[in-house]
Design a protein around this motif. Sequence first.
Motif, PDB file in Angstrom:
ATOM      1  N   ILE A 182       0.840  -1.204   0.000  1.00 27.97           N
ATOM      2  CA  ILE A 182       0.000   0.000   0.000  1.00 27.97           C
ATOM      3  C   ILE A 182       0.871   1.249   0.000  1.00 27.97           C
ATOM      4  N   GLN A 183       1.962   1.229   0.788  1.00 29.83           N
ATOM      5  CA  GLN A 183       2.835   2.393   0.871  1.00 29.83           C
ATOM      6  C   GLN A 183       3.502   2.712  -0.455  1.00 29.83           C
ATOM      7  N   ARG A 184       3.662   1.678  -1.303  1.00 30.24           N
ATOM      8  CA  ARG A 184       4.244   1.935  -2.626  1.00 30.24           C
ATOM      9  C   ARG A 184       3.382   2.906  -3.428  1.00 30.24           C
ATOM     10  N   LEU A 185       2.083   2.921  -3.128  1.00 30.38           N
ATOM     11  CA  LEU A 185       1.179   3.799  -3.868  1.00 30.38           C
ATOM     12  C   LEU A 185       1.169   5.215  -3.309  1.00 30.38           C
ATOM     13  N   PHE A 196       4.634   9.189 -11.820  1.00 24.97           N
ATOM     14  CA  PHE A 196       5.765   8.479 -11.217  1.00 24.97           C
ATOM     15  C   PHE A 196       5.933   8.853  -9.748  1.00 24.97           C
ATOM     16  N   GLU A 197       5.839  10.134  -9.456  1.00 26.01           N
ATOM     17  CA  GLU A 197       5.981  10.567  -8.065  1.00 26.01           C
ATOM     18  C   GLU A 197       4.768  10.153  -7.238  1.00 26.01           C
ATOM     19  N   ALA A 198       3.573  10.334  -7.802  1.00 23.06           N
ATOM     20  CA  ALA A 198       2.361  10.010  -7.052  1.00 23.06           C
ATOM     21  C   ALA A 198       2.294   8.542  -6.678  1.00 23.06           C
ATOM     22  N   MET A 199       2.738   7.673  -7.582  1.00 20.66           N
ATOM     23  CA  MET A 199       2.669   6.228  -7.345  1.00 20.66           C
ATOM     24  C   MET A 199       3.999   5.658  -6.859  1.00 20.66           C
ATOM     25  N   ASN A 200       4.933   6.547  -6.521  1.00 20.48           N
ATOM     26  CA  ASN A 200       6.228   6.141  -5.963  1.00 20.48           C
ATOM     27  C   ASN A 200       6.961   5.171  -6.895  1.00 20.48           C
ATOM     28  N   LYS A 201       6.983   5.501  -8.171  1.00 17.91           N
ATOM     29  CA  LYS A 201       7.703   4.709  -9.160  1.00 17.91           C
ATOM     30  C   LYS A 201       9.050   5.375  -9.435  1.00 17.91           C
ATOM     31  N   GLN A 202      10.129   4.684  -9.105  1.00 19.67           N
ATOM     32  CA  GLN A 202      11.467   5.236  -9.277  1.00 19.67           C
ATOM     33  C   GLN A 202      12.228   4.444 -10.340  1.00 19.67           C
ATOM     34  N   VAL A 203      13.067   5.151 -11.088  1.00 17.97           N
ATOM     35  CA  VAL A 203      13.817   4.473 -12.142  1.00 17.97           C
ATOM     36  C   VAL A 203      15.145   3.949 -11.586  1.00 17.97           C
ATOM     37  N   ALA A 204      15.512   2.751 -12.041  1.00 18.72           N
ATOM     38  CA  ALA A 204      16.809   2.171 -11.679  1.00 18.72           C
ATOM     39  C   ALA A 204      17.871   2.576 -12.686  1.00 18.72           C
ATOM     40  N   SER A 205      17.458   2.747 -13.939  1.00 14.09           N
ATOM     41  CA  SER A 205      18.384   3.186 -14.987  1.00 14.09           C
ATOM     42  C   SER A 205      17.604   3.992 -16.012  1.00 14.09           C
ATOM     43  N   GLY A 206      18.312   4.864 -16.717  1.00 17.33           N
ATOM     44  CA  GLY A 206      17.631   5.719 -17.677  1.00 17.33           C
ATOM     45  C   GLY A 206      16.944   6.880 -16.986  1.00 17.33           C
ATOM     46  N   THR A 207      15.808   7.292 -17.509  1.00 24.37           N
ATOM     47  CA  THR A 207      15.108   8.453 -16.963  1.00 24.37           C
ATOM     48  C   THR A 207      13.611   8.317 -17.206  1.00 24.37           C
ATOM     49  N   TYR A 208      12.853   9.241 -16.636  1.00 30.96           N
ATOM     50  CA  TYR A 208      11.415   9.313 -16.895  1.00 30.96           C
ATOM     51  C   TYR A 208      11.179  10.038 -18.217  1.00 30.96           C
ATOM     52  N   PHE A 209       9.980   9.911 -18.759  1.00 30.75           N
ATOM     53  CA  PHE A 209       9.610  10.838 -19.827  1.00 30.75           C
ATOM     54  C   PHE A 209       9.113  12.125 -19.172  1.00 30.75           C
ATOM     55  N   VAL A 210       9.072  13.209 -19.925  1.00 31.06           N
ATOM     56  CA  VAL A 210       8.774  14.534 -19.371  1.00 31.06           C
ATOM     57  C   VAL A 210       7.552  15.125 -20.069  1.00 31.06           C
ATOM     58  N   ASN A 211       7.158  16.330 -19.610  1.00 34.60           N
ATOM     59  CA  ASN A 211       5.961  16.964 -20.161  1.00 34.60           C
ATOM     60  C   ASN A 211       6.105  17.268 -21.646  1.00 34.60           C
ATOM     61  N   ASP A 212       7.313  17.567 -22.113  1.00 31.89           N
ATOM     62  CA  ASP A 212       7.509  17.802 -23.549  1.00 31.89           C
ATOM     63  C   ASP A 212       7.172  16.554 -24.354  1.00 31.89           C
ATOM     64  N   ASP A 213       7.483  15.378 -23.813  1.00 29.47           N
ATOM     65  CA  ASP A 213       7.140  14.131 -24.488  1.00 29.47           C
ATOM     66  C   ASP A 213       5.630  13.958 -24.585  1.00 29.47           C
ATOM     67  N   VAL A 214       4.928  14.404 -23.551  1.00 32.44           N
ATOM     68  CA  VAL A 214       3.466  14.325 -23.557  1.00 32.44           C
ATOM     69  C   VAL A 214       2.900  15.271 -24.602  1.00 32.44           C
ATOM     70  N   ARG A 215       3.383  16.505 -24.591  1.00 33.94           N
ATOM     71  CA  ARG A 215       2.865  17.500 -25.547  1.00 33.94           C
ATOM     72  C   ARG A 215       3.151  17.097 -26.990  1.00 33.94           C
ATOM     73  N   ALA A 216       4.294  16.461 -27.225  1.00 34.05           N
ATOM     74  CA  ALA A 216       4.662  16.058 -28.579  1.00 34.05           C
ATOM     75  C   ALA A 216       4.171  14.658 -28.932  1.00 34.05           C
ATOM     76  N   SER A 217       3.483  14.002 -27.997  1.00 36.10           N
ATOM     77  CA  SER A 217       2.976  12.631 -28.208  1.00 36.10           C
ATOM     78  C   SER A 217       4.091  11.680 -28.627  1.00 36.10           C
ATOM     79  N   ARG A 218       5.261  11.849 -28.017  1.00 38.20           N
ATOM     80  CA  ARG A 218       6.389  10.992 -28.378  1.00 38.20           C
ATOM     81  C   ARG A 218       6.151   9.568 -27.867  1.00 38.20           C
ATOM     82  N   LYS A 219       6.556   8.621 -28.672  1.00 39.93           N
ATOM     83  CA  LYS A 219       6.366   7.211 -28.323  1.00 39.93           C
ATOM     84  C   LYS A 219       7.603   6.708 -27.579  1.00 39.93           C
ATOM     85  N   VAL A 220       7.661   7.115 -26.306  1.00 39.39           N
ATOM     86  CA  VAL A 220       8.734   6.685 -25.414  1.00 39.39           C
ATOM     87  C   VAL A 220       8.084   5.909 -24.274  1.00 39.39           C
ATOM     88  N   MET A 221       8.880   5.106 -23.595  1.00 38.68           N
ATOM     89  CA  MET A 221       8.291   4.207 -22.598  1.00 38.68           C
ATOM     90  C   MET A 221       9.278   3.922 -21.465  1.00 38.68           C
TER      91      MET A 221
END
Length: 406
Positions: A53-56, A136-161
Amino acid sequence: MNQLEILRFALRGLAANKLRSALTTLGILIGVAAVILLVAVGEGSSQSIQRNIQRLGSNTLTVSPSFSGGGPGGGGQGSGPRTQARPLTLQDAKALTELPSVKSVSPVVNANAATAVHEGASHAVGQLVGTYPSYFEAMNKQVASGTYFVNDDVRASRKVMVIGRTVADELFGQVNPIGRQLSVSGVPFTVVGVLKESGSSGMQDADDLAIAPLPAVQQSLTGFGSLGSIVVQATGATATESAQAEVSALLNQRHGVGADPDYRILNQAALQETVSAATGTFTVLLGAVAAISLLVGGIGITNIMLVTVTERTREIGIRKAIGAPRSAILGQFLMEATLLSLVGGLSGVLIAFLGTRFTIAGIEPVLVPSSIALALGVSIGIGLFFGSYPANRAAKLRPIQALRHE
Protein backbone atom coordinates in the motif's frame (compact mmCIF):
# COMPACT_ATOMS: atom_id res chain seq x y z
CA MET A 1 16.56 -28.65 52.42
CA ASN A 2 17.90 -25.78 50.32
CA GLN A 3 16.96 -24.88 46.76
CA LEU A 4 20.02 -26.59 45.31
CA GLU A 5 19.05 -29.90 46.88
CA ILE A 6 15.46 -29.53 45.66
CA LEU A 7 16.79 -28.93 42.15
CA ARG A 8 19.04 -31.98 42.39
CA PHE A 9 16.15 -34.22 43.48
CA ALA A 10 13.94 -32.78 40.70
CA LEU A 11 16.56 -33.49 38.05
CA ARG A 12 17.04 -37.02 39.36
CA GLY A 13 13.29 -37.60 39.22
CA LEU A 14 13.06 -36.39 35.64
CA ALA A 15 16.09 -38.43 34.57
CA ALA A 16 14.48 -41.60 35.98
CA ASN A 17 11.78 -41.37 33.27
CA LYS A 18 13.58 -39.85 30.29
CA LEU A 19 11.04 -40.86 27.62
CA ARG A 20 8.08 -39.60 29.64
CA SER A 21 9.85 -36.31 30.36
CA ALA A 22 10.78 -35.90 26.69
CA LEU A 23 7.19 -36.46 25.54
CA THR A 24 5.88 -33.94 28.07
CA THR A 25 8.50 -31.42 26.97
CA LEU A 26 7.49 -32.00 23.33
CA GLY A 27 3.94 -30.83 24.03
CA ILE A 28 5.17 -27.51 25.43
CA LEU A 29 7.74 -27.21 22.62
CA ILE A 30 5.05 -27.52 19.96
CA GLY A 31 2.83 -25.01 21.71
CA VAL A 32 5.52 -22.35 22.15
CA ALA A 33 6.87 -22.80 18.62
CA ALA A 34 3.35 -22.61 17.16
CA VAL A 35 2.54 -19.37 19.00
CA ILE A 36 5.78 -17.64 17.96
CA LEU A 37 5.67 -18.89 14.36
CA LEU A 38 2.03 -18.03 13.73
CA VAL A 39 2.43 -14.57 15.22
CA ALA A 40 5.52 -14.14 13.01
CA VAL A 41 3.54 -15.21 9.94
CA GLY A 42 0.76 -12.77 10.83
CA GLU A 43 3.24 -9.94 11.34
CA GLY A 44 5.03 -10.78 8.10
CA SER A 45 1.74 -10.78 6.22
CA SER A 46 0.77 -7.45 7.77
CA GLN A 47 4.06 -5.79 6.88
CA SER A 48 3.94 -7.15 3.33
CA ILE A 49 0.46 -5.73 2.75
CA GLN A 50 1.41 -2.37 4.26
CA ARG A 51 4.52 -2.15 2.08
CA ASN A 52 2.40 -2.78 -1.02
CA ILE A 53 0.00 0.00 0.00
CA GLN A 54 2.84 2.39 0.87
CA ARG A 55 4.24 1.94 -2.63
CA LEU A 56 1.18 3.80 -3.87
CA GLY A 57 1.84 6.76 -1.56
CA SER A 58 0.08 7.70 1.66
CA ASN A 59 -1.16 10.99 0.18
CA THR A 60 -2.58 9.51 -3.02
CA LEU A 61 -6.21 9.30 -4.14
CA THR A 62 -7.34 7.16 -7.06
CA VAL A 63 -10.56 8.25 -8.75
CA SER A 64 -12.28 5.68 -10.96
CA PRO A 65 -15.70 5.49 -12.66
CA SER A 66 -18.42 3.55 -10.90
CA PHE A 67 -22.07 2.63 -11.16
CA SER A 68 -24.31 5.02 -9.24
CA GLY A 69 -24.35 4.30 -5.55
CA GLY A 70 -20.58 3.78 -5.35
CA GLY A 71 -20.09 6.68 -2.96
CA PRO A 72 -17.03 8.85 -2.81
CA GLY A 73 -15.17 6.50 -0.51
CA GLY A 74 -16.06 3.06 -1.73
CA GLY A 75 -17.64 0.90 -4.34
CA GLY A 76 -20.86 -0.26 -2.73
CA GLN A 77 -24.12 -0.09 -4.63
CA GLY A 78 -26.88 2.30 -3.64
CA SER A 79 -30.52 1.45 -3.20
CA GLY A 80 -31.50 3.29 -6.35
CA PRO A 81 -31.44 1.92 -9.90
CA ARG A 82 -28.07 1.07 -11.41
CA THR A 83 -27.07 3.55 -14.10
CA GLN A 84 -23.95 3.67 -16.18
CA ALA A 85 -21.33 6.02 -14.76
CA ARG A 86 -20.52 9.22 -16.60
CA PRO A 87 -16.97 8.65 -17.88
CA LEU A 88 -14.01 10.44 -16.39
CA THR A 89 -12.49 12.80 -18.92
CA LEU A 90 -9.30 14.73 -19.46
CA GLN A 91 -11.29 17.88 -18.71
CA ASP A 92 -12.17 16.43 -15.30
CA ALA A 93 -8.49 15.84 -14.62
CA LYS A 94 -7.53 19.36 -15.69
CA ALA A 95 -10.22 20.83 -13.44
CA LEU A 96 -8.87 18.92 -10.44
CA THR A 97 -5.46 20.60 -10.80
CA GLU A 98 -7.00 23.90 -9.62
CA LEU A 99 -7.96 22.54 -6.17
CA PRO A 100 -5.96 24.02 -3.26
CA SER A 101 -5.16 20.68 -1.54
CA VAL A 102 -4.05 18.96 -4.75
CA LYS A 103 -0.37 18.80 -5.67
CA SER A 104 -0.62 16.89 -8.96
CA VAL A 105 -3.17 15.12 -11.15
CA SER A 106 -2.34 12.21 -13.45
CA PRO A 107 -5.00 11.01 -15.90
CA VAL A 108 -4.59 7.31 -16.66
CA VAL A 109 -5.62 4.99 -19.49
CA ASN A 110 -4.85 1.27 -19.56
CA ALA A 111 -4.16 -0.73 -22.71
CA ASN A 112 -5.58 -4.22 -22.15
CA ALA A 113 -3.95 -7.38 -23.54
CA ALA A 114 -0.92 -5.46 -24.79
CA THR A 115 1.86 -7.63 -26.18
CA ALA A 116 5.34 -6.11 -26.51
CA VAL A 117 7.82 -7.46 -29.07
CA HIS A 118 11.56 -6.97 -29.47
CA GLU A 119 13.68 -8.86 -32.02
CA GLY A 120 11.59 -12.00 -31.93
CA ALA A 121 10.98 -11.99 -28.17
CA SER A 122 7.43 -11.23 -27.10
CA HIS A 123 5.80 -10.63 -23.73
CA ALA A 124 2.21 -9.96 -22.69
CA VAL A 125 2.62 -6.88 -20.49
CA GLY A 126 0.63 -7.17 -17.29
CA GLN A 127 -0.19 -3.45 -17.17
CA LEU A 128 0.43 -0.85 -19.88
CA VAL A 129 -0.33 2.65 -18.60
CA GLY A 130 -0.68 5.90 -20.49
CA THR A 131 -0.32 8.90 -18.19
CA TYR A 132 1.59 12.09 -17.28
CA PRO A 133 5.09 12.36 -15.68
CA SER A 134 3.51 13.30 -12.32
CA TYR A 135 2.27 9.69 -12.11
CA PHE A 136 5.76 8.48 -11.22
CA GLU A 137 5.98 10.57 -8.07
CA ALA A 138 2.36 10.01 -7.05
CA MET A 139 2.67 6.23 -7.34
CA ASN A 140 6.23 6.14 -5.96
CA LYS A 141 7.70 4.71 -9.16
CA GLN A 142 11.47 5.24 -9.28
CA VAL A 143 13.82 4.47 -12.14
CA ALA A 144 16.81 2.17 -11.68
CA SER A 145 18.38 3.19 -14.99
CA GLY A 146 17.63 5.72 -17.68
CA THR A 147 15.11 8.45 -16.96
CA TYR A 148 11.41 9.31 -16.89
CA PHE A 149 9.61 10.84 -19.83
CA VAL A 150 8.77 14.53 -19.37
CA ASN A 151 5.96 16.96 -20.16
CA ASP A 152 7.51 17.80 -23.55
CA ASP A 153 7.14 14.13 -24.49
CA VAL A 154 3.47 14.32 -23.56
CA ARG A 155 2.87 17.50 -25.55
CA ALA A 156 4.66 16.06 -28.58
CA SER A 157 2.98 12.63 -28.21
CA ARG A 158 6.39 10.99 -28.38
CA LYS A 159 6.37 7.21 -28.32
CA VAL A 160 8.73 6.69 -25.41
CA MET A 161 8.29 4.21 -22.60
CA VAL A 162 9.49 3.38 -19.09
CA ILE A 163 9.31 -0.35 -18.38
CA GLY A 164 9.39 -2.54 -15.28
CA ARG A 165 12.08 -5.07 -14.47
CA THR A 166 9.98 -8.05 -15.59
CA VAL A 167 9.33 -6.54 -19.02
CA ALA A 168 13.02 -5.68 -19.40
CA ASP A 169 14.11 -9.22 -18.51
CA GLU A 170 11.56 -10.91 -20.76
CA LEU A 171 12.30 -8.79 -23.84
CA PHE A 172 15.95 -7.78 -23.50
CA GLY A 173 17.52 -10.33 -21.18
CA GLN A 174 20.98 -9.16 -20.17
CA VAL A 175 21.05 -6.41 -22.82
CA ASN A 176 20.64 -2.81 -21.62
CA PRO A 177 17.21 -1.75 -22.94
CA ILE A 178 17.80 2.02 -22.69
CA GLY A 179 17.54 3.58 -26.13
CA ARG A 180 16.28 0.39 -27.77
CA GLN A 181 12.89 -0.06 -29.39
CA LEU A 182 10.03 -2.42 -28.69
CA SER A 183 6.73 -2.55 -30.49
CA VAL A 184 3.23 -2.80 -29.03
CA SER A 185 0.52 -3.81 -31.51
CA GLY A 186 2.96 -2.90 -34.29
CA VAL A 187 3.62 0.57 -32.87
CA PRO A 188 7.32 1.24 -32.01
CA PHE A 189 8.20 2.74 -28.62
CA THR A 190 11.69 3.73 -27.45
CA VAL A 191 12.66 2.63 -23.96
CA VAL A 192 13.96 5.59 -21.94
CA GLY A 193 13.96 4.09 -18.44
CA VAL A 194 13.71 0.92 -16.36
CA LEU A 195 11.88 1.06 -13.02
CA LYS A 196 13.30 -0.15 -9.72
CA GLU A 197 12.00 -3.53 -8.65
CA SER A 198 8.82 -3.43 -6.58
CA GLY A 199 8.20 -7.15 -6.12
CA SER A 200 4.98 -9.09 -6.38
CA SER A 201 1.73 -7.86 -4.85
CA GLY A 202 -0.40 -10.92 -4.12
CA MET A 203 -1.05 -12.67 -7.45
CA GLN A 204 0.12 -9.66 -9.53
CA ASP A 205 3.70 -8.93 -10.53
CA ALA A 206 4.17 -5.22 -9.81
CA ASP A 207 7.23 -5.17 -12.10
CA ASP A 208 5.28 -6.41 -15.13
CA LEU A 209 4.52 -2.82 -16.10
CA ALA A 210 5.07 -0.32 -18.90
CA ILE A 211 4.33 3.42 -18.71
CA ALA A 212 4.14 5.78 -21.69
CA PRO A 213 2.86 9.34 -22.37
CA LEU A 214 -0.93 9.51 -22.36
CA PRO A 215 -1.43 10.93 -25.93
CA ALA A 216 0.93 8.33 -27.43
CA VAL A 217 -1.04 5.46 -25.86
CA GLN A 218 -4.37 7.00 -26.87
CA GLN A 219 -3.25 7.54 -30.48
CA SER A 220 -1.77 4.07 -30.88
CA LEU A 221 -3.62 1.69 -28.58
CA THR A 222 -6.75 2.89 -26.76
CA GLY A 223 -8.28 5.71 -28.74
CA PHE A 224 -9.34 9.07 -27.34
CA GLY A 225 -12.12 7.78 -25.12
CA SER A 226 -12.72 8.06 -21.40
CA LEU A 227 -10.03 7.71 -18.78
CA GLY A 228 -9.55 4.53 -16.78
CA SER A 229 -8.78 6.50 -13.63
CA ILE A 230 -7.32 9.73 -12.30
CA VAL A 231 -4.49 9.64 -9.76
CA VAL A 232 -4.58 12.67 -7.45
CA GLN A 233 -1.65 13.50 -5.19
CA ALA A 234 -2.48 15.68 -2.19
CA THR A 235 -0.11 18.42 -1.03
CA GLY A 236 0.77 16.28 2.00
CA ALA A 237 -0.30 13.31 4.10
CA THR A 238 -2.33 15.59 6.40
CA ALA A 239 -4.14 17.13 3.42
CA THR A 240 -5.45 13.83 2.03
CA GLU A 241 -8.88 14.09 3.65
CA SER A 242 -9.40 17.69 2.56
CA ALA A 243 -8.22 16.81 -0.96
CA GLN A 244 -10.75 13.98 -1.09
CA ALA A 245 -13.56 16.32 -0.01
CA GLU A 246 -12.54 18.90 -2.64
CA VAL A 247 -12.31 16.27 -5.39
CA SER A 248 -15.73 14.91 -4.46
CA ALA A 249 -17.33 18.36 -4.46
CA LEU A 250 -15.86 19.29 -7.85
CA LEU A 251 -16.74 16.01 -9.57
CA ASN A 252 -20.25 16.09 -8.13
CA GLN A 253 -20.67 19.55 -9.64
CA ARG A 254 -19.18 18.62 -13.02
CA HIS A 255 -21.14 15.34 -13.30
CA GLY A 256 -24.37 16.76 -11.94
CA VAL A 257 -24.68 14.20 -9.16
CA GLY A 258 -25.27 14.52 -5.44
CA ALA A 259 -25.69 11.79 -2.85
CA ASP A 260 -25.34 9.08 -5.50
CA PRO A 261 -22.04 9.82 -7.30
CA ASP A 262 -20.95 8.00 -10.44
CA TYR A 263 -17.33 7.57 -9.37
CA ARG A 264 -15.38 6.15 -6.47
CA ILE A 265 -12.32 7.44 -4.63
CA LEU A 266 -9.75 5.11 -3.14
CA ASN A 267 -7.91 6.77 -0.27
CA GLN A 268 -4.60 4.98 0.28
CA ALA A 269 -4.16 6.33 3.83
CA ALA A 270 -7.62 5.15 4.90
CA LEU A 271 -7.02 1.81 3.19
CA GLN A 272 -3.76 1.37 5.08
CA GLU A 273 -5.44 2.06 8.44
CA THR A 274 -8.18 -0.46 7.66
CA VAL A 275 -5.72 -3.12 6.55
CA SER A 276 -3.51 -2.53 9.60
CA ALA A 277 -6.48 -3.04 11.92
CA ALA A 278 -7.61 -6.15 10.05
CA THR A 279 -4.16 -7.76 9.95
CA GLY A 280 -3.64 -6.94 13.64
CA THR A 281 -6.82 -8.83 14.47
CA PHE A 282 -5.69 -11.66 12.20
CA THR A 283 -2.34 -11.91 14.04
CA VAL A 284 -4.03 -12.00 17.44
CA LEU A 285 -6.39 -14.70 16.19
CA LEU A 286 -3.47 -16.82 14.95
CA GLY A 287 -1.72 -16.44 18.30
CA ALA A 288 -4.90 -17.38 20.19
CA VAL A 289 -5.39 -20.52 18.09
CA ALA A 290 -1.78 -21.55 18.66
CA ALA A 291 -2.12 -20.89 22.41
CA ILE A 292 -4.58 -23.79 22.60
CA SER A 293 -1.66 -26.15 22.01
CA LEU A 294 0.06 -24.61 25.04
CA LEU A 295 -3.03 -25.38 27.10
CA VAL A 296 -2.96 -28.97 25.85
CA GLY A 297 0.70 -29.16 26.84
CA GLY A 298 -0.21 -27.95 30.33
CA ILE A 299 -2.85 -30.66 30.69
CA GLY A 300 -0.17 -33.14 29.61
CA ILE A 301 2.07 -31.90 32.44
CA THR A 302 -0.75 -32.49 34.95
CA ASN A 303 -1.30 -36.04 33.73
CA ILE A 304 2.39 -36.91 33.73
CA MET A 305 2.99 -35.43 37.18
CA LEU A 306 -0.02 -37.27 38.62
CA VAL A 307 1.38 -40.54 37.28
CA THR A 308 4.79 -39.62 38.69
CA VAL A 309 3.35 -38.91 42.14
CA THR A 310 1.49 -42.24 42.11
CA GLU A 311 4.59 -44.17 41.08
CA ARG A 312 6.75 -42.47 43.72
CA THR A 313 4.33 -42.60 46.62
CA ARG A 314 6.54 -44.94 48.67
CA GLU A 315 9.56 -42.71 48.01
CA ILE A 316 7.57 -39.73 49.26
CA GLY A 317 6.56 -41.68 52.37
CA ILE A 318 10.16 -42.62 53.16
CA ARG A 319 11.37 -39.04 52.74
CA LYS A 320 8.63 -37.67 54.96
CA ALA A 321 9.23 -40.40 57.54
CA ILE A 322 12.90 -39.36 57.88
CA GLY A 323 11.96 -35.73 58.33
CA ALA A 324 11.53 -34.13 54.88
CA PRO A 325 9.23 -31.11 55.36
CA ARG A 326 6.08 -30.57 53.29
CA SER A 327 7.72 -27.60 51.54
CA ALA A 328 10.56 -29.82 50.26
CA ILE A 329 8.15 -32.32 48.67
CA LEU A 330 6.01 -29.51 47.23
CA GLY A 331 9.09 -27.67 45.93
CA GLN A 332 10.53 -30.78 44.28
CA PHE A 333 7.46 -31.60 42.22
CA LEU A 334 6.84 -27.95 41.32
CA MET A 335 10.48 -27.75 40.25
CA GLU A 336 10.04 -30.81 38.03
CA ALA A 337 6.96 -29.35 36.35
CA THR A 338 8.67 -25.98 35.88
CA LEU A 339 11.80 -27.57 34.42
CA LEU A 340 9.69 -29.52 31.92
CA SER A 341 7.99 -26.29 30.84
CA LEU A 342 11.22 -24.30 30.74
CA VAL A 343 13.09 -26.85 28.63
CA GLY A 344 10.10 -27.23 26.31
CA GLY A 345 9.69 -23.45 26.08
CA LEU A 346 13.34 -22.76 25.27
CA SER A 347 13.36 -25.57 22.70
CA GLY A 348 10.19 -24.12 21.17
CA VAL A 349 11.81 -20.68 20.90
CA LEU A 350 14.80 -22.21 19.11
CA ILE A 351 12.58 -24.15 16.68
CA ALA A 352 10.49 -21.04 16.01
CA PHE A 353 13.61 -18.95 15.39
CA LEU A 354 14.84 -21.48 12.85
CA GLY A 355 11.38 -21.63 11.28
CA THR A 356 11.31 -17.87 10.67
CA ARG A 357 14.36 -18.26 8.42
CA PHE A 358 12.10 -19.90 5.80
CA THR A 359 9.23 -18.59 3.70
CA ILE A 360 5.88 -19.99 4.87
CA ALA A 361 2.95 -20.03 2.41
CA GLY A 362 4.67 -17.32 0.36
CA ILE A 363 5.12 -15.07 3.42
CA GLU A 364 8.40 -14.15 5.07
CA PRO A 365 7.76 -14.45 8.83
CA VAL A 366 8.82 -11.51 10.99
CA LEU A 367 9.89 -12.47 14.52
CA VAL A 368 8.04 -10.46 17.18
CA PRO A 369 10.17 -10.23 20.37
CA SER A 370 7.11 -9.73 22.59
CA SER A 371 5.66 -13.03 21.35
CA ILE A 372 8.84 -14.85 22.46
CA ALA A 373 8.68 -13.35 25.96
CA LEU A 374 4.94 -13.99 26.18
CA ALA A 375 5.09 -17.59 24.96
CA LEU A 376 8.04 -18.44 27.21
CA GLY A 377 6.46 -16.75 30.22
CA VAL A 378 3.14 -18.52 29.62
CA SER A 379 4.89 -21.88 29.26
CA ILE A 380 6.61 -21.45 32.65
CA GLY A 381 3.36 -20.24 34.18
CA ILE A 382 1.60 -23.29 32.78
CA GLY A 383 4.21 -25.52 34.40
CA LEU A 384 3.63 -23.89 37.79
CA PHE A 385 -0.17 -23.85 37.42
CA PHE A 386 -0.69 -27.35 36.09
CA GLY A 387 2.05 -28.79 38.28
CA SER A 388 0.66 -27.31 41.49
CA TYR A 389 -2.14 -29.86 41.91
CA PRO A 390 0.08 -32.99 41.66
CA ALA A 391 2.70 -31.27 43.84
CA ASN A 392 0.14 -30.42 46.52
CA ARG A 393 -1.20 -33.94 46.35
CA ALA A 394 2.28 -35.34 46.94
CA ALA A 395 3.03 -32.90 49.76
CA LYS A 396 -0.20 -33.72 51.61
CA LEU A 397 0.42 -37.47 51.72
CA ARG A 398 0.73 -38.82 55.26
CA PRO A 399 3.90 -40.90 55.76
CA ILE A 400 2.10 -44.02 57.02
CA GLN A 401 -0.33 -44.00 54.07
CA ALA A 402 2.50 -43.46 51.58
CA LEU A 403 4.56 -46.34 53.03
CA ARG A 404 1.61 -48.71 52.79
CA HIS A 405 1.07 -47.85 49.09
CA GLU A 406 1.57 -50.81 46.75
